[in-house]
Design an enzyme around this catalytic site. Structure first.
Site, PDB file in Angstrom:
ATOM      1  N   HIS A  12      11.365  12.463  17.749  1.00  0.00           N
ATOM      2  CA  HIS A  12      10.306  12.111  16.808  1.00  0.00           C
ATOM      3  C   HIS A  12      10.567  12.782  15.452  1.00  0.00           C
ATOM      4  O   HIS A  12      10.506  12.140  14.399  1.00  0.00           O
ATOM      5  CB  HIS A  12       8.956  12.527  17.397  1.00  0.00           C
ATOM      6  CG  HIS A  12       7.817  12.317  16.462  1.00  0.00           C
ATOM      7  ND1 HIS A  12       7.223  11.086  16.301  1.00  0.00           N
ATOM      8  CD2 HIS A  12       7.184  13.166  15.624  1.00  0.00           C
ATOM      9  CE1 HIS A  12       6.251  11.190  15.396  1.00  0.00           C
ATOM     10  NE2 HIS A  12       6.207  12.453  14.974  1.00  0.00           N
ATOM     11  N   ASP A  69      11.990  25.765  11.479  1.00  0.00           N
ATOM     12  CA  ASP A  69      11.099  26.583  12.299  1.00  0.00           C
ATOM     13  C   ASP A  69       9.754  26.626  11.593  1.00  0.00           C
ATOM     14  O   ASP A  69       9.693  26.747  10.368  1.00  0.00           O
ATOM     15  CB  ASP A  69      11.664  27.989  12.484  1.00  0.00           C
ATOM     16  CG  ASP A  69      11.097  28.649  13.744  1.00  0.00           C
ATOM     17  OD1 ASP A  69      11.012  27.974  14.790  1.00  0.00           O
ATOM     18  OD2 ASP A  69      10.711  29.829  13.688  1.00  0.00           O
ATOM     19  N   PHE A 149      -0.309  16.869  17.121  1.00  0.00           N
ATOM     20  CA  PHE A 149       0.062  17.746  18.232  1.00  0.00           C
ATOM     21  C   PHE A 149      -0.268  19.182  17.837  1.00  0.00           C
ATOM     22  O   PHE A 149      -0.743  19.447  16.726  1.00  0.00           O
ATOM     23  CB  PHE A 149       1.565  17.606  18.563  1.00  0.00           C
ATOM     24  CG  PHE A 149       2.462  18.184  17.509  1.00  0.00           C
ATOM     25  CD1 PHE A 149       2.684  17.512  16.321  1.00  0.00           C
ATOM     26  CD2 PHE A 149       3.064  19.425  17.688  1.00  0.00           C
ATOM     27  CE1 PHE A 149       3.497  18.052  15.336  1.00  0.00           C
ATOM     28  CE2 PHE A 149       3.892  19.979  16.708  1.00  0.00           C
ATOM     29  CZ  PHE A 149       4.101  19.284  15.529  1.00  0.00           C
ATOM     30  N   TYR A 151      -1.620  22.548  16.811  1.00  0.00           N
ATOM     31  CA  TYR A 151      -2.899  23.016  16.272  1.00  0.00           C
ATOM     32  C   TYR A 151      -3.596  21.965  15.394  1.00  0.00           C
ATOM     33  O   TYR A 151      -4.592  22.293  14.728  1.00  0.00           O
ATOM     34  CB  TYR A 151      -2.663  24.292  15.447  1.00  0.00           C
ATOM     35  CG  TYR A 151      -2.120  25.453  16.251  1.00  0.00           C
ATOM     36  CD1 TYR A 151      -2.981  26.346  16.889  1.00  0.00           C
ATOM     37  CD2 TYR A 151      -0.750  25.653  16.391  1.00  0.00           C
ATOM     38  CE1 TYR A 151      -2.485  27.415  17.629  1.00  0.00           C
ATOM     39  CE2 TYR A 151      -0.236  26.710  17.135  1.00  0.00           C
ATOM     40  CZ  TYR A 151      -1.110  27.588  17.743  1.00  0.00           C
ATOM     41  OH  TYR A 151      -0.619  28.634  18.483  1.00  0.00           O
ATOM     42  N   LYS A 172      -0.522  12.550   6.931  1.00  0.00           N
ATOM     43  CA  LYS A 172      -0.176  13.936   7.277  1.00  0.00           C
ATOM     44  C   LYS A 172       1.192  14.301   6.676  1.00  0.00           C
ATOM     45  O   LYS A 172       1.322  15.341   6.022  1.00  0.00           O
ATOM     46  CB  LYS A 172      -0.164  14.130   8.802  1.00  0.00           C
ATOM     47  CG  LYS A 172       0.236  15.548   9.197  1.00  0.00           C
ATOM     48  CD  LYS A 172       0.364  15.779  10.694  1.00  0.00           C
ATOM     49  CE  LYS A 172       1.065  17.109  10.944  1.00  0.00           C
ATOM     50  NZ  LYS A 172       1.382  17.362  12.351  1.00  0.00           N
ATOM     51  N   HIS A 177       3.414  20.762   5.731  1.00  0.00           N
ATOM     52  CA  HIS A 177       4.466  21.773   5.641  1.00  0.00           C
ATOM     53  C   HIS A 177       5.847  21.183   5.921  1.00  0.00           C
ATOM     54  O   HIS A 177       6.774  21.319   5.139  1.00  0.00           O
ATOM     55  CB  HIS A 177       4.135  22.892   6.638  1.00  0.00           C
ATOM     56  CG  HIS A 177       3.683  22.377   7.986  1.00  0.00           C
ATOM     57  ND1 HIS A 177       2.573  21.580   8.145  1.00  0.00           N
ATOM     58  CD2 HIS A 177       4.215  22.498   9.225  1.00  0.00           C
ATOM     59  CE1 HIS A 177       2.433  21.250   9.417  1.00  0.00           C
ATOM     60  NE2 HIS A 177       3.424  21.789  10.101  1.00  0.00           N
TER      61      HIS A 177
END
Ligand code: IMP
Length: 195
Positions: A12, A69, A149, A151, A172, A177
């Site tokens: 994804h 990350d 997904f 939080y 989104k 981020h």
């Protein structure tokens, strides 16, 4: 078309990145290069973990590579869960349990300010580069929405006023981020020699 490895097994994420990077790069995943190594993410920063993954592929597979990350940093918790975001409530990496712990830790706290940060580490032509994407927001008191997904149901970005889980994937990505970090990477890869 140049090849580059994205150090992930998550198809994804890879699809999202391919859409942003466009035609000039062929993005391979770890599965494509038959890498089933359990890459140790032992650093205590996002930068450190992203670099471990990108260097792992460069050093062992001899390929240009980038890795990401991500962490959720909550001000009132001194930046926790941070690099521990996936495993905040234990090794099971259970999103519901992570959210329960987060809401529990924040109960009674005056500040609910938080941000997501994604760091992308790139190993290209013998050099290393870092790109960061961030989104500021607040942790809501309960879950809202069913999309996304992690939080997403409790993270409300300042730009939108509704939780990530209530937004479409495109909306989104436009402010997230990860979207921001990957677009920085894409701008760089468009013409690495100019940077
Ligand atoms: P990763 O570095 O992308 O694997 O992210 C680490 C952890 O941060 C994930 O397991 C999720 O718990 C959380 N996370 C990362 N990105 C998001 C997001 O976009 N929304 C909600 N949670 C996220």
């Amino acid at each position: 078309m140049r090849e580059i490895v994205f150090a992930t097994h998550n198809e994804h994420k890879a699809r999202e990145v391919r859409e942003i990077l466009g035609e000039s790069w062929k993005v391979l995943t770890l599965s494509d290069i038959v890498c089933h190594d359990d890459i140790p993410e032992t650093a205590d920063t996002l930068e450190g973990n992203a670099l471990i993954k990108a260097r792992w592929v460069r050093d062992r597979y001899g390929k240009d590579c980038f890795a990401d990350d991500t962490g959720l940093m909550v001000d009132a918790l001194g930046g926790a869960p941070g690099v521990m975001s996936a495993r905040y409530a234990g090794e099971a990496c259970d999103s519901e349990a992570n959210i329960d712990r987060l809401l529990g830790e924040l109960a009674g706290s005056g500040s609910r300010a938080a941000h997501f940060s994604t760091v992308v580490a790139l190993c290209l032509d013998g050099e290393e580069y870092l790109f960061e994407g961030r989104v500021e927001g607040e942790i809501s008191r309960e879950c809202h929405g069913h999309g996304g997904f992690g939080y997403d149901p409790v993270f409300v970005p300042v730009e939108s006023g509704v939780s990530f889980a209530e937004m479409s994937a495109d909306d989104k990505n436009a402010i997230s981020h990860r979207g921001r970090a990957i677009r920085k990477l894409a701008r760089f890869l468009d013409n690495p020699k100019l940077n």
